[in-house]
Design a protein around this motif. Sequence first.
Motif, PDB file in Angstrom:
ATOM      1  N   LEU A  50      71.289 -35.589 151.638  1.00 25.10           N
ATOM      2  CA  LEU A  50      72.551 -34.856 151.559  1.00 25.10           C
ATOM      3  C   LEU A  50      73.528 -35.516 150.581  1.00 25.10           C
ATOM      4  N   ALA A  51      73.574 -36.824 150.591  1.00 23.08           N
ATOM      5  CA  ALA A  51      74.469 -37.533 149.676  1.00 23.08           C
ATOM      6  C   ALA A  51      74.043 -37.318 148.227  1.00 23.08           C
ATOM      7  N   PHE A  52      72.737 -37.358 147.966  1.00 19.76           N
ATOM      8  CA  PHE A  52      72.269 -37.137 146.599  1.00 19.76           C
ATOM      9  C   PHE A  52      72.684 -35.763 146.106  1.00 19.76           C
ATOM     10  N   PHE A  53      72.482 -34.724 146.921  1.00 24.54           N
ATOM     11  CA  PHE A  53      72.845 -33.376 146.479  1.00 24.54           C
ATOM     12  C   PHE A  53      74.361 -33.215 146.362  1.00 24.54           C
ATOM     13  N   ALA A  54      75.123 -33.876 147.209  1.00 28.35           N
ATOM     14  CA  ALA A  54      76.587 -33.832 147.077  1.00 28.35           C
ATOM     15  C   ALA A  54      77.013 -34.517 145.775  1.00 28.35           C
ATOM     16  N   PHE A  55      76.432 -35.681 145.478  1.00 30.91           N
ATOM     17  CA  PHE A  55      76.731 -36.372 144.227  1.00 30.91           C
ATOM     18  C   PHE A  55      76.323 -35.508 143.030  1.00 30.91           C
ATOM     19  N   TRP A  56      75.174 -34.863 143.133  1.00 30.36           N
ATOM     20  CA  TRP A  56      74.679 -34.041 142.033  1.00 30.36           C
ATOM     21  C   TRP A  56      75.609 -32.848 141.793  1.00 30.36           C
ATOM     22  N   MET A  57      76.047 -32.194 142.858  1.00 28.83           N
ATOM     23  CA  MET A  57      76.945 -31.047 142.700  1.00 28.83           C
ATOM     24  C   MET A  57      78.292 -31.477 142.086  1.00 28.83           C
ATOM     25  N   LEU A  58      78.820 -32.599 142.527  1.00 32.69           N
ATOM     26  CA  LEU A  58      80.095 -33.078 141.977  1.00 32.69           C
ATOM     27  C   LEU A  58      79.970 -33.448 140.505  1.00 32.69           C
ATOM     28  N   THR A  59      78.890 -34.124 140.144  1.00 32.71           N
ATOM     29  CA  THR A  59      78.729 -34.499 138.747  1.00 32.71           C
ATOM     30  C   THR A  59      78.358 -33.296 137.886  1.00 32.71           C
ATOM     31  N   MET A  60      77.698 -32.286 138.460  1.00 30.85           N
ATOM     32  CA  MET A  60      77.454 -31.059 137.708  1.00 30.85           C
ATOM     33  C   MET A  60      78.763 -30.325 137.446  1.00 30.85           C
ATOM     34  N   ALA A  61      79.666 -30.323 138.408  1.00 31.54           N
ATOM     35  CA  ALA A  61      80.973 -29.702 138.198  1.00 31.54           C
ATOM     36  C   ALA A  61      81.721 -30.429 137.074  1.00 31.54           C
ATOM     37  N   SER A  62      81.630 -31.741 137.058  1.00 35.52           N
ATOM     38  CA  SER A  62      82.274 -32.513 135.996  1.00 35.52           C
ATOM     39  C   SER A  62      81.653 -32.199 134.638  1.00 35.52           C
ATOM     40  N   SER A  63      80.336 -32.148 134.569  1.00 34.54           N
ATOM     41  CA  SER A  63      79.668 -31.831 133.304  1.00 34.54           C
ATOM     42  C   SER A  63      79.962 -30.402 132.862  1.00 34.54           C
ATOM     43  N   ALA A  64      80.035 -29.476 133.810  1.00 33.25           N
ATOM     44  CA  ALA A  64      80.340 -28.084 133.470  1.00 33.25           C
ATOM     45  C   ALA A  64      81.747 -27.966 132.910  1.00 33.25           C
ATOM     46  N   LEU A  65      82.677 -28.681 133.486  1.00 32.23           N
ATOM     47  CA  LEU A  65      84.043 -28.651 132.971  1.00 32.23           C
ATOM     48  C   LEU A  65      84.103 -29.250 131.564  1.00 32.23           C
ATOM     49  N   THR A  66      83.376 -30.322 131.333  1.00 32.98           N
ATOM     50  CA  THR A  66      83.314 -30.910 129.998  1.00 32.98           C
ATOM     51  C   THR A  66      82.716 -29.929 129.003  1.00 32.98           C
ATOM     52  N   THR A  67      81.648 -29.240 129.393  1.00 33.36           N
ATOM     53  CA  THR A  67      81.024 -28.251 128.515  1.00 33.36           C
ATOM     54  C   THR A  67      81.978 -27.100 128.229  1.00 33.36           C
ATOM     55  N   LEU A  68      82.692 -26.643 129.233  1.00 40.12           N
ATOM     56  CA  LEU A  68      83.656 -25.566 129.042  1.00 40.12           C
ATOM     57  C   LEU A  68      84.767 -25.990 128.082  1.00 40.12           C
ATOM     58  N   LEU A  69      85.270 -27.193 128.253  1.00 47.34           N
ATOM     59  CA  LEU A  69      86.364 -27.670 127.409  1.00 47.34           C
ATOM     60  C   LEU A  69      85.917 -27.981 125.984  1.00 47.34           C
ATOM     61  N   SER A  70      84.622 -28.162 125.770  1.00 50.04           N
ATOM     62  CA  SER A  70      84.131 -28.446 124.420  1.00 50.04           C
ATOM     63  C   SER A  70      83.841 -27.182 123.629  1.00 50.04           C
ATOM     64  N   MET A  71      83.942 -26.018 124.256  1.00 51.87           N
ATOM     65  CA  MET A  71      83.686 -24.761 123.550  1.00 51.87           C
ATOM     66  C   MET A  71      84.798 -24.483 122.545  1.00 51.87           C
ATOM     67  N   SER A  72      84.408 -23.880 121.431  1.00 53.52           N
ATOM     68  CA  SER A  72      85.402 -23.534 120.410  1.00 53.52           C
ATOM     69  C   SER A  72      86.198 -22.317 120.868  1.00 53.52           C
ATOM     70  N   PRO A  73      87.390 -22.106 120.307  1.00 51.20           N
ATOM     71  CA  PRO A  73      88.169 -20.923 120.667  1.00 51.20           C
ATOM     72  C   PRO A  73      87.420 -19.623 120.385  1.00 51.20           C
ATOM     73  N   PHE A  74      86.600 -19.614 119.333  1.00 55.82           N
ATOM     74  CA  PHE A  74      85.829 -18.419 119.020  1.00 55.82           C
ATOM     75  C   PHE A  74      84.866 -18.082 120.154  1.00 55.82           C
ATOM     76  N   GLU A  75      84.170 -19.096 120.673  1.00 55.11           N
ATOM     77  CA  GLU A  75      83.223 -18.863 121.763  1.00 55.11           C
ATOM     78  C   GLU A  75      83.926 -18.348 123.018  1.00 55.11           C
ATOM     79  N   VAL A  76      85.097 -18.877 123.295  1.00 55.51           N
ATOM     80  CA  VAL A  76      85.823 -18.496 124.509  1.00 55.51           C
ATOM     81  C   VAL A  76      86.409 -17.094 124.383  1.00 55.51           C
ATOM     82  N   ASN A  77      86.941 -16.741 123.209  1.00 57.65           N
ATOM     83  CA  ASN A  77      87.688 -15.508 123.049  1.00 57.65           C
ATOM     84  C   ASN A  77      86.894 -14.321 122.519  1.00 57.65           C
ATOM     85  N   ARG A  78      85.647 -14.506 122.160  1.00 55.78           N
ATOM     86  CA  ARG A  78      84.918 -13.374 121.579  1.00 55.78           C
ATOM     87  C   ARG A  78      84.627 -12.314 122.639  1.00 55.78           C
TER      88      ARG A  78
END
Length: 95
Positions: A50-78
Amino acid sequence: MLMQRMMWIAWPAFLVAGLLEILVFGLVDPEDLHWFGHPLALSRQGVYTLAFFAFWMLTMASSALTTLLSMSPFEVNRCPVPEDQRPQDCARNCC
């Protein structure tokens, strides 16, 4: 491209979750954990899992936010709809 981005999110998060698992349970015994004053009714392996999957979900949320913030304005607004099929209120005129 979506599968590539998912792997950018999932794989580093998996590695970090494994590292967190080692660090946390190198210092804490799962048998000593309590939840609201009561001992956990799980085995050590259950707590590890359970701890491994909780850690994995939290770090996936962090990586997803980083990926979202690294998108260019064109990718976000198209506009994903082809230009000849766009509704009248679609103000995005980029391709």
